[in-house]
Motif scaffolding. Structure first.
Motif, PDB file in Angstrom:
ATOM      1  N   THR A 104      -7.710  -8.234  -1.059  1.00  0.00           N
ATOM      2  CA  THR A 104      -6.296  -8.296  -0.710  1.00  0.00           C
ATOM      3  C   THR A 104      -5.848  -9.745  -0.588  1.00  0.00           C
ATOM      4  O   THR A 104      -4.779 -10.117  -1.081  1.00  0.00           O
ATOM      5  CB  THR A 104      -6.032  -7.551   0.613  1.00  0.00           C
ATOM      6  OG1 THR A 104      -6.481  -6.203   0.485  1.00  0.00           O
ATOM      7  CG2 THR A 104      -4.566  -7.575   0.980  1.00  0.00           C
TER       8      THR A 104
ATOM      9  N   GLY B 183      -3.983 -11.057  -3.806  1.00  0.00           N
ATOM     10  CA  GLY B 183      -2.614 -11.152  -3.312  1.00  0.00           C
ATOM     11  C   GLY B 183      -2.076 -12.564  -3.396  1.00  0.00           C
ATOM     12  O   GLY B 183      -0.912 -12.771  -3.764  1.00  0.00           O
TER      13      GLY B 183
ATOM     14  N   LEU C   3     -10.608  -6.540   2.282  1.00  0.00           N
ATOM     15  CA  LEU C   3      -9.838  -7.630   2.891  1.00  0.00           C
ATOM     16  C   LEU C   3      -9.887  -8.875   2.013  1.00  0.00           C
ATOM     17  O   LEU C   3      -8.864  -9.536   1.794  1.00  0.00           O
ATOM     18  CB  LEU C   3     -10.375  -7.936   4.290  1.00  0.00           C
ATOM     19  CG  LEU C   3      -9.696  -9.064   5.044  1.00  0.00           C
ATOM     20  CD1 LEU C   3      -8.249  -8.713   5.345  1.00  0.00           C
ATOM     21  CD2 LEU C   3     -10.447  -9.368   6.329  1.00  0.00           C
TER      22      LEU C   3
ATOM     23  N   SER D 116      -5.895  -2.449  -2.371  1.00  0.00           N
ATOM     24  CA  SER D 116      -6.873  -2.887  -1.371  1.00  0.00           C
ATOM     25  C   SER D 116      -6.221  -2.972   0.002  1.00  0.00           C
ATOM     26  O   SER D 116      -6.820  -2.606   1.018  1.00  0.00           O
ATOM     27  CB  SER D 116      -7.470  -4.243  -1.749  1.00  0.00           C
ATOM     28  OG  SER D 116      -8.191  -4.155  -2.946  1.00  0.00           O
ATOM     29  N   GLY D 117      -4.984  -3.441   0.048  1.00  0.00           N
ATOM     30  CA  GLY D 117      -4.247  -3.470   1.310  1.00  0.00           C
ATOM     31  C   GLY D 117      -3.977  -2.074   1.843  1.00  0.00           C
ATOM     32  O   GLY D 117      -4.076  -1.829   3.052  1.00  0.00           O
TER      33      GLY D 117
END
Length: 191
Positions: free
Chosen positions: A178, A182, A175, A145-146
């Motif tokens: 991520t 993350g 976003l 995704s990043g």
């Protein structure tokens, strides 16, 4: 003596591996939206949403070919023959006059290849989380995704001027994925 025959050669009993949990239940809302979003990262739904949005992108928001225009002064700047007059560059002085020339055609919107690649990768991360590999699935989804944001995030904002809203929505979901996957991967919040 025991009932076991010494000549009996049977396979020893092996401990059975429990089947995957496949917990698809949404977390219970606790009153705090950020905590709920963090709890939502234990489910495959956000990655599934991103993957399905990306796979639908070529149909809902197809690419538009746009003929770009460059002025004579811009072409002179590229050729290195333009003079710089201090504060005002030739691009500002001459803007788009009557001698504007056309440049190559530029496609505006997500390409089909990019949408297919990132959509399938996002669905693969969703499958990892569904298959009870939360650690690998969250790291995989956060990384891809990043990467999607690095390649298409800035362009999705530029595409708004051409009426392309879908790529910006996909970038917003990327976003969010991520950030939440993350955070789960980096903090080690695995059950």
């Amino acid at each position: 003596m025991s009932d076991q025959n010494p000549n009996d050669v049977s396979t020893p009993e092996v401990a059975s591996v429990p089947p995957p949990n496949h917990n698809l239940a949404l977390p219970i809302y606790s009153g705090h939206p950020l905590r709920y979003v963090y709890q939502l990262s234990t489910t495959p739904y956000p990655a599934l949403l991103q993957g399905s949005m990306l796979l639908m992108a070529p149909y809902l928001s197809p690419q538009l070919p746009i003929q770009m225009v460059a002025s004579n002064s811009t072409l002179a700047q590229r050729a290195g023959t333009a003079k710089n007059n201090g504060w005002f560059s030739p691009k500002v002085q001459d803007s788009m006059g009557p001698f504007a020339r056309t440049k190559r055609v530029q496609n505006v919107g997500l390409s089909g290849r990019s949408a297919l690649l990132f959509g399938l990768v996002s669905l693969a991360g969703s499958w990892m989380i569904f298959d009870d590999d939360l650690e690998s699935g969250s790291g995989f989804t956060a990384a891809w995704s990043g990467l999607y944001l690095l390649l298409n995030g800035k362009a999705s904002i530029k595409w708004l001027q051409y009426g392309k809203m879908w790529p910006l929505l996909v970038s917003g979901v990327a976003l969010g994925n991520t950030a939440m996957y993350g955070r789960r991967f980096l903090t080690g919040g695995f059950d």
